[in-house]
Design a protein around this motif. Structure first.
Motif, mmCIF file in Angstrom:
data_model
loop_
_atom_site.group_PDB
_atom_site.id
_atom_site.type_symbol
_atom_site.label_atom_id
_atom_site.label_comp_id
_atom_site.label_asym_id
_atom_site.label_seq_id
_atom_site.Cartn_x
_atom_site.Cartn_y
_atom_site.Cartn_z
ATOM 1 N N ALA A 78 -0.710 0.351 -7.385
ATOM 2 C CA ALA A 78 -1.599 -0.078 -6.308
ATOM 3 C C ALA A 78 -1.131 -1.381 -5.684
ATOM 4 O O ALA A 78 -1.174 -1.555 -4.460
ATOM 5 N N ALA A 79 -0.680 -2.321 -6.519
ATOM 6 C CA ALA A 79 -0.218 -3.611 -6.009
ATOM 7 C C ALA A 79 1.039 -3.453 -5.160
ATOM 8 O O ALA A 79 1.182 -4.087 -4.105
ATOM 9 N N VAL A 80 1.968 -2.611 -5.608
ATOM 10 C CA VAL A 80 3.197 -2.367 -4.842
ATOM 11 C C VAL A 80 2.861 -1.701 -3.510
ATOM 12 O O VAL A 80 3.397 -2.072 -2.450
ATOM 13 N N ASN A 81 1.964 -0.716 -3.532
ATOM 14 C CA ASN A 81 1.545 -0.064 -2.288
ATOM 15 C C ASN A 81 0.894 -1.063 -1.332
ATOM 16 O O ASN A 81 1.137 -1.036 -0.118
ATOM 17 N N ALA A 82 0.047 -1.940 -1.885
ATOM 18 C CA ALA A 82 -0.658 -2.909 -1.045
ATOM 19 C C ALA A 82 0.321 -3.852 -0.363
ATOM 20 O O ALA A 82 0.154 -4.199 0.816
ATOM 21 N N HIS A 83 1.354 -4.278 -1.088
ATOM 22 C CA HIS A 83 2.354 -5.133 -0.457
ATOM 23 C C HIS A 83 3.066 -4.376 0.660
ATOM 24 O O HIS A 83 3.309 -4.923 1.745
ATOM 25 N N THR A 132 -7.060 -0.305 5.950
ATOM 26 C CA THR A 132 -5.619 -0.206 5.705
ATOM 27 C C THR A 132 -5.339 0.407 4.345
ATOM 28 O O THR A 132 -4.509 1.314 4.209
ATOM 29 N N LEU A 133 -6.021 -0.078 3.319
ATOM 30 C CA LEU A 133 -5.816 0.439 1.967
ATOM 31 C C LEU A 133 -6.171 1.923 1.904
ATOM 32 O O LEU A 133 -5.426 2.735 1.342
ATOM 33 N N HIS A 134 -7.302 2.285 2.473
ATOM 34 C CA HIS A 134 -7.761 3.675 2.418
ATOM 35 C C HIS A 134 -6.852 4.609 3.214
ATOM 36 O O HIS A 134 -6.777 5.807 2.919
ATOM 37 N N GLY A 135 -6.169 4.062 4.214
ATOM 38 C CA GLY A 135 -5.252 4.864 5.005
ATOM 39 C C GLY A 135 -3.865 4.988 4.407
ATOM 40 O O GLY A 135 -3.019 5.720 4.932
ATOM 41 N N GLY A 136 -3.615 4.280 3.298
ATOM 42 C CA GLY A 136 -2.318 4.317 2.648
ATOM 43 C C GLY A 136 -2.198 5.483 1.687
ATOM 44 O O GLY A 136 -3.094 6.340 1.594
ATOM 45 N N PRO A 137 -1.095 5.529 0.935
ATOM 46 C CA PRO A 137 -0.888 6.653 0.002
ATOM 47 C C PRO A 137 -1.932 6.666 -1.106
ATOM 48 O O PRO A 137 -2.356 5.614 -1.591
ATOM 49 N N LYS A 138 -2.330 7.865 -1.504
ATOM 50 C CA LYS A 138 -3.261 7.984 -2.623
ATOM 51 C C LYS A 138 -2.556 7.580 -3.915
ATOM 52 O O LYS A 138 -1.374 7.873 -4.120
ATOM 53 N N LEU A 139 -3.305 6.925 -4.794
ATOM 54 C CA LEU A 139 -2.764 6.524 -6.089
ATOM 55 C C LEU A 139 -2.645 7.724 -7.017
ATOM 56 O O LEU A 139 -3.419 8.686 -6.928
ATOM 57 N N SER A 140 -1.684 7.644 -7.925
ATOM 58 C CA SER A 140 -1.486 8.732 -8.886
ATOM 59 C C SER A 140 -2.703 8.915 -9.786
ATOM 60 O O SER A 140 -2.999 10.028 -10.225
ATOM 61 N N ASP A 187 -14.725 12.448 -0.731
ATOM 62 C CA ASP A 187 -13.782 11.935 0.265
ATOM 63 C C ASP A 187 -12.868 10.954 -0.469
ATOM 64 O O ASP A 187 -13.169 9.759 -0.573
ATOM 65 N N LEU A 188 -11.760 11.450 -1.011
ATOM 66 C CA LEU A 188 -10.932 10.671 -1.927
ATOM 67 C C LEU A 188 -9.844 9.898 -1.178
ATOM 68 O O LEU A 188 -9.070 10.486 -0.406
ATOM 69 N N VAL A 189 -9.801 8.595 -1.441
ATOM 70 C CA VAL A 189 -8.780 7.710 -0.881
ATOM 71 C C VAL A 189 -8.418 6.680 -1.953
ATOM 72 O O VAL A 189 -9.103 6.555 -2.974
ATOM 73 N N SER A 190 -7.354 5.934 -1.721
ATOM 74 C CA SER A 190 -7.028 4.835 -2.624
ATOM 75 C C SER A 190 -8.070 3.744 -2.461
ATOM 76 O O SER A 190 -8.268 3.230 -1.360
ATOM 77 N N SER A 217 -8.067 2.841 -8.047
ATOM 78 C CA SER A 217 -7.849 4.253 -8.344
ATOM 79 C C SER A 217 -8.107 5.046 -7.073
ATOM 80 O O SER A 217 -8.645 4.529 -6.093
ATOM 81 N N THR A 218 -7.706 6.300 -7.080
ATOM 82 C CA THR A 218 -8.155 7.214 -6.043
ATOM 83 C C THR A 218 -9.614 7.546 -6.348
ATOM 84 O O THR A 218 -9.941 8.021 -7.427
#
Length: 313
Positions: A78-83, A132-140, A187-190, A217-218
């Motif tokens: 999550a931290a890497v995605n956020a950066h 922005t976070l919710h529009g990014g990739p879903k977490l594993s 409605d699942l998002v990161s 988490s997602t």
């Protein structure tokens, strides 16, 4: 802040951070100084300076017992995605074996307080971060709010933690909410999942940043808003205003989802509190905090609109 150089440790915590510093490959053979930061609930946090390096760094040593709540690999993802999304600091080092983490120290920033969240510009910035976070990739890692609460309830049973006498009554309403969300669909998002004010950093003329992704988490999108509005004590007019700002409309189903999640947020953090009380000698009355949170959940369960909210999900 007391600062020491590598090799000058005097306490157990300083010995721990020196051992951690020696594990970071980029710092081997460098002149290093460190000082403990205040404010971390679950971990020991340190500011690191490296000789000849203009940047300073933040080093996190996970606290004992936190593995019960935190998936460190998921938190790092999550931290890497956020950066990558431009909303979090750069991660420089991570050890999945125990969650040791190093990232850039955000110079010129300060942590928000609850008072800051009464400022409309801060509220807008938080919603912008979440979009922005919710529009990014879903977490594993997928952990819905129901997964989170179930986990804490099981931990409470294992640890023989104190639970409210009316827990069975609370769980009846909790299961109503689960059935309604299951029927309507998630409605699942990161999601960040942990809107403690200190996790939001502000600086004049710079965009807000979001730190500390330990509980990410997602998850259900509306839970992110429900727990935020719950933690910030927003009244109904402010809640409706921010729902409209985030979603772009004020539909009854969206309002219902956020309000049901607001109750679930109190159930979640109440259960976290009574479990945490059994794990550490906190300088904070977690038992009182947990009782208060359960009482707040009860107030929403007893709201005359509860059944209507469930039908509108």
């Amino acid at each position: 802040m007391i600062r020491r150089k590598l090799g000058e440790a005097r306490t157990r915590y300083e010995q721990d951070v020196e051992a951690a510093i020696r594990r970071v490959p980029q710092w081997v053979g460098r002149e290093v100084s460190y000082g403990m930061l205040v404010g971390g609930l679950n971990n020991r946090n340190w500011r690191i300076e490296i000789g000849g390096d203009p940047r300073r760094y933040f080093l996190k040593i996970p606290g004992e017992g936190t593995e019960m709540f935190i998936d460190r690999v998921a938190a790092n993802e999550a931290a890497v995605n956020a950066h990558g999304l431009g909303i979090g600091p750069e991660v420089l080092f991570f050890d999945p074996a125990d969650g040791l983490e190093v990232h850039e120290f955000l110079e010129g920033y300060r942590a928000c307080t609850t008072t800051d969240f009464s400022v409309p510009q801060v509220q807008d910035a938080v919603l912008g971060l979440y979009r922005t976070l919710h529009g990014g990739p879903k977490l594993s890692l997928t952990k819905t709010i129901f997964d989170l609460i179930d986990e804490h309830l099981e931990q409470a049973r294992m640890l023989n933690a104190w639970m409210p006498e009316n827990l069975d009554w609370l769980l009846l309403y909790y299961e109503q909410a689960r059935a309604a969300f299951t029927a309507s669909g998630f409605d699942l998002v990161s999601c960040f999942n942990d809107p403690m004010p200190g996790n939001f950093l502000v600086s004049d003329g710079k965009p807000m940043k979001l730190i500390d992704y330990e509980f990410a988490s997602t998850n259900e999108r509306s839970y992110e808003l429900g727990v935020l509005f719950c933690e910030m004590f927003f009244d109904e007019p402010k809640t409706l205003e921010l729902i409209e700002k985030y979603y772009g409309s004020i539909r009854s189903d969206l309002v219902a989802r956020v309000y049901v999640c607001r109750a679930l947020a109190d159930m979640k953090w109440a259960s976290w509190a009574v479990v945490s009380r059994k794990l550490n000698d906190w300088d904070f009355d977690l038992q009182k905090y947990g009782v208060w949170k359960y009482m707040r959940a009860r107030d929403l369960f007893l709201d005359p609109r509860w059944d209507g909210w469930l039908r509108q999900l």
